[in-house]
Design a protein around this motif. Structure first.
Motif, PDB file in Angstrom:
ATOM      1  N   ASP A  13      44.578  47.017  37.480  1.00 14.12           N
ATOM      2  CA  ASP A  13      44.451  45.577  37.683  1.00 14.12           C
ATOM      3  C   ASP A  13      45.466  44.794  36.862  1.00 14.12           C
ATOM      4  O   ASP A  13      46.184  45.338  36.021  1.00 14.12           O
ATOM      5  N   ASN A  68      45.710  31.938  41.692  1.00 16.00           N
ATOM      6  CA  ASN A  68      45.179  32.483  40.437  1.00 16.00           C
ATOM      7  C   ASN A  68      43.652  32.409  40.288  1.00 16.00           C
ATOM      8  O   ASN A  68      43.119  32.903  39.293  1.00 16.00           O
ATOM      9  N   ARG A  69      42.951  31.834  41.230  1.00 11.44           N
ATOM     10  CA  ARG A  69      41.495  31.683  41.085  1.00 11.44           C
ATOM     11  C   ARG A  69      40.812  33.042  41.225  1.00 11.44           C
ATOM     12  O   ARG A  69      41.186  33.866  42.071  1.00 11.44           O
ATOM     13  N   THR A  70      39.798  33.292  40.382  1.00 10.04           N
ATOM     14  CA  THR A  70      39.081  34.561  40.431  1.00 10.04           C
ATOM     15  C   THR A  70      37.581  34.333  40.632  1.00 10.04           C
ATOM     16  O   THR A  70      37.058  33.247  40.384  1.00 10.04           O
ATOM     17  N   GLU A  82      36.403  40.771  37.660  1.00 11.97           N
ATOM     18  CA  GLU A  82      36.889  39.569  38.314  1.00 11.97           C
ATOM     19  C   GLU A  82      37.835  39.945  39.457  1.00 11.97           C
ATOM     20  O   GLU A  82      38.701  40.813  39.310  1.00 11.97           O
ATOM     21  N   LEU A  83      37.665  39.278  40.592  1.00 17.48           N
ATOM     22  CA  LEU A  83      38.454  39.515  41.796  1.00 17.48           C
ATOM     23  C   LEU A  83      39.323  38.307  42.108  1.00 17.48           C
ATOM     24  O   LEU A  83      38.831  37.186  42.183  1.00 17.48           O
ATOM     25  N   ASN A  84      40.610  38.552  42.299  1.00 23.04           N
ATOM     26  CA  ASN A  84      41.492  37.542  42.878  1.00 23.04           C
ATOM     27  C   ASN A  84      41.701  37.923  44.339  1.00 23.04           C
ATOM     28  O   ASN A  84      42.361  38.916  44.635  1.00 23.04           O
ATOM     29  N   THR A 104      46.594  37.120  45.981  1.00 22.14           N
ATOM     30  CA  THR A 104      47.485  37.216  44.828  1.00 22.14           C
ATOM     31  C   THR A 104      48.542  36.122  44.784  1.00 22.14           C
ATOM     32  O   THR A 104      49.276  36.015  43.798  1.00 22.14           O
ATOM     33  N   VAL A 123      41.362  41.253  38.043  1.00 25.31           N
ATOM     34  CA  VAL A 123      42.033  40.600  36.916  1.00 25.31           C
ATOM     35  C   VAL A 123      41.149  40.681  35.677  1.00 25.31           C
ATOM     36  O   VAL A 123      39.986  40.265  35.703  1.00 25.31           O
ATOM     37  N   TYR A 136      44.774  41.400  47.549  1.00 28.41           N
ATOM     38  CA  TYR A 136      43.805  41.090  46.483  1.00 28.41           C
ATOM     39  C   TYR A 136      44.042  42.042  45.312  1.00 28.41           C
ATOM     40  O   TYR A 136      44.704  43.080  45.442  1.00 28.41           O
TER      41      TYR A 136
END
Length: 361
Positions: free
Chosen positions: A219, A166-168, A158-160, A163, A201, A198
């Motif tokens: 992460d 909080n959406r991934t 999962e990528l945020n 930062t 997460v 970025y």
């Protein structure tokens, strides 16, 4: 080994253990998808024995079980420990109604050196190009997928992309400098712009690191609401720990090393012993029932810091090259008659003095 079955009654064993004889081989991979798992048997992906002439055993393997009902099969019947200084493998369990699942990293008391269970990591960085479904960082060196070896690169993580929020988004492909996300997750540019920081997460319903396991990721780790984090006789290293109210368990002393620290609404230690590195920013912190927190740095608590029933707050103490400090910024500090903040004997070492009464530094 991959198994799909409506029902599994296991009174024997399913094994993907590493070979022995020196040096030991790592445990293999095992995936099970079932409606019901029960029985008195075992599932294992343990490292192989190193043998007397080589000394080093193999690391544990990877086990993933997706299930409907596992009430008749205890998690203790599932093992992925290393052998002879090998690192722990991972056990991932997800009940079908869970959003994220549980991760267990248990080395069964086997001692290893350094952080021997690395989790794949996106790591922190700054985007240089951003589209709806791709993020590029020309300074990055991401591990790339390799079908020949089975290496996944960063696929599935999962990528945020920003930062500050909080959406991934789920990564579905990557090169050494570019991450591509699942289009069904939405548009990256809705929450991020070029130049934003970025990070990857990991989110779990529950995370347990125990019995000499040493886990490391670059992460963030997020624990879902109502979830628990256990670091019991073990080590955990990450960028940040994120969550709301967290049930934390460390009955046999745990060590948590964080780059950026903790971001939680509430943290409670109940009979736990915890050594922390990394910034602490909490809504509230409670130490109860013989808990001990050892922390070096500034502790920020916007609400109440409470010490109850013979609990202690301290810092690690000084060394010849390092001096510890505990700084507390809190709204309300409540310490009962049995508890306290105690750094006695942990200041400057005796060698840092000039004569019997004058301290230098």
């Amino acid at each position: 080994v991959r198994i799909g079955a409506a029902t599994v009654l296991l009174n024997g064993f399913i094994r993907a253990d590493g070979g022995g004889g020196g040096p030991g081989g790592s445990g293999g991979g095992l995936y099970l998808d079932t409606g019901t798992l029960s029985g008195g048997g075992s599932i294992s992906a343990q490292g192989g024995d190193g043998g007397s002439s080589y000394g080093y055993g193999g690391g544990g393997g990877r086990i993933a079980i997706v299930y409907g009902d596992m009430s008749g099969f205890a998690p203790s019947q599932i093992t992925a420990a290393g052998r002879d200084r090998g690192g722990a493998g991972t056990i991932y369990l997800r009940q079908r109604e869970q959003l994220y699942g549980d991760l267990i990293v248990d080395n069964a008391g086997v001692t290893s050196v350094g952080y021997t269970t690395p989790l794949r990591s996106v790591g922190p960085g700054v985007s240089t190009t951003l589209t709806a479904i791709t993020l590029e960082d020309t300074a990055a060196n991401f591990p790339v997928p390799d079908p020949a070896t089975g290496a996944l690169g960063l696929i599935g993580l999962e990528l945020n992309p920003n930062t500050a929020q909080n959406r991934t988004f789920t990564i579905v492909a990557n090169t050494a400098t570019t991450l591509a996300i699942d289009p069904s997750d939405g548009d990256l540019t809705e929450v991020a712009t070029v130049g934003d920081g970025y990070i990857g997460v990991y989110t779990f319903d529950n995370l347990s690191v125990r019995n000499q396991a040493r886990v490391e990721t670059a992460d963030d780790i997020r624990i879902a609401a109502g979830g628990s984090l256990t670091v019991d006789g073990a080590w955990l290293k990450a960028n940040q720990i994120l969550g709301t109210e967290l049930d934390f368990d460390a009955p046999n002393e745990g060590v948590v090393e964080l780059v950026e620290g903790w971001r939680l609404d509430a943290l409670t230690l109940d009979g736990d012993t915890l050594n922390l590195a990394g910034e602490l920013r909490l809504g509230s912190l409670t130490l109860a029932n013989d808990s001990a927190l050892e922390y070096d740095g500034t502790l920020w608590v916007t609400g109440a810091l409470t010490l109850l029933n013979n609990s202690r707050l301290t810092h690690p103490g000084s060394t010849p090259t390092f001096t510890s400090m505990l700084e507390i910024e809190v709204d309300t500090l409540d310490i009962d008659a049995t508890s306290g903040i105690d750094v006695s004997g942990k200041g400057y070492l005796g060698s840092r003095c000039d004569g019997p009464a004058r301290t230098l530094g």
